[in-house]
Scaffold this motif. Structure first.
Motif, short mmCIF file in Angstrom:
data_model
loop_
_atom_site.label_atom_id
_atom_site.label_comp_id
_atom_site.label_asym_id
_atom_site.label_seq_id
_atom_site.Cartn_x
_atom_site.Cartn_y
_atom_site.Cartn_z
N ARG A 165 0.87 -1.19 0.00
CA ARG A 165 0.00 0.00 0.00
C ARG A 165 0.89 1.23 0.00
NH1 ARG A 165 -4.94 1.01 -1.36
NH2 ARG A 165 -5.67 -0.79 -0.15
N LEU A 166 0.90 1.97 -1.11
CA LEU A 166 1.70 3.18 -1.25
C LEU A 166 0.81 4.40 -1.09
CD1 LEU A 166 4.30 4.76 -2.04
CD2 LEU A 166 3.58 4.52 -4.42
N THR A 167 1.19 5.28 -0.18
CA THR A 167 0.50 6.55 0.01
C THR A 167 1.46 7.67 -0.32
OG1 THR A 167 -0.88 5.61 1.76
CG2 THR A 167 -0.76 8.01 1.62
N VAL A 168 1.06 8.54 -1.23
CA VAL A 168 1.88 9.69 -1.61
C VAL A 168 1.21 10.96 -1.06
CG1 VAL A 168 2.94 10.97 -3.50
CG2 VAL A 168 2.60 8.49 -3.70
N THR A 169 1.97 11.72 -0.27
CA THR A 169 1.39 12.92 0.35
C THR A 169 2.02 14.19 -0.21
OG1 THR A 169 3.01 12.90 2.12
CG2 THR A 169 0.99 11.65 2.49
#
Lengths: 113, 113
Positions: free
Chosen positions: A109-113
């Protein structure tokens, strides 16, 4: 007999950064495919590796690249991350036969902020 | 080009009732068909596949699907569902040759006690 393993399970990155995701295929499999699954969507094909070469590629920009090692494990690299790259990245392995079913890992699970 | 249409995005059903999840595909050539299930926070697991032979295919967990070439459909059925069947179900099509496995957008099956 271990199935497909992916690492890491979760990752948080900032826009513009680069990320590397890793995958070890199921024992006996020599082909690795990568899929991107956005929230609420079906998996979208990124590319497939066989004999350390990219065999097929989906409609993803060149920021997405990959590699397959002699032991059949694989990496997915994404450069210049965008917010829209936030997704579950799934690795799947299979035998080389074109209609061999894909076996999936649990994803990163990749989250880009 | 090939595409996969899952006609229902969500299907609620009471426990022990029968269920059918619909899948249609578009392709002018012979295809191979798959159903996968995805439980929360997990990867995809193969339920069943149609490669050739009998058009009625039996899979794991009591699921079955029927390949209908004239209607280009591959609907998934189970005669009696359990709470544990609550998950996302994906239909996928492989045209063969140098083409990737293409997924539908998924159907969310919710089993109600």
């Amino acid at each position: 007999d271990a199935g497909v393993t992916q690492s890491p399970t979760h990752l948080i990155k900032t826009r513009g950064q680069q990320v590397t995701l890793r995958c070890s295929p199921k024992s006996g499999h020599d082909t690795v495919s990568w899929y991107q699954q956005a929230l609420g969507q079906g998996p979208q094909f990124i590319f497939q590796y066989y004999e350390e070469e990219e065999r097929q590629r989906g409609n993803f920009p060149d920021r997405f690249s990959g590699h397959q090692f002699p032991n059949y494990s694989s990496e997915l690299n994404v450069n210049a991350l965008l917010l829209g790259d936030s997704a579950l990245y799934l690795c799947a392995s299979s035998e080389s036969s074109y209609n061999s079913p894909l076996h999936f890992g649990n994803g990163t699970r990749l989250t880009v902020t | 080009a090939q595409s996969v249409t899952q006609l229902d995005s969500q299907v609620p059903v009471f426990e022990e009732a029968p269920v059918e999840l619909r899948c249609n595909y578009s392709s002018s050539v012979s295809v191979y068909l798959f159903w996968y299930v995805q439980y929360p926070n997990q990867g995809l697991q193969l339920l069943l596949k149609y490669l050739s032979g009998s058009t009625l295919v039996k899979g794991i967990n009591g699921f079955e699907a029927e390949f209908n070439k004239s209607q280009t459909s591959f609907h998934l059925r189970k005669p009696s569902v359990h709470i544990s069947d609550t998950a996302e179900y994906f239909c996928a099509v492989l045209r063969g040759g140098n083409t990737p496995l293409v997924f539908g957008k998924g159907t969310r099956l919710s089993v109600i006690a």
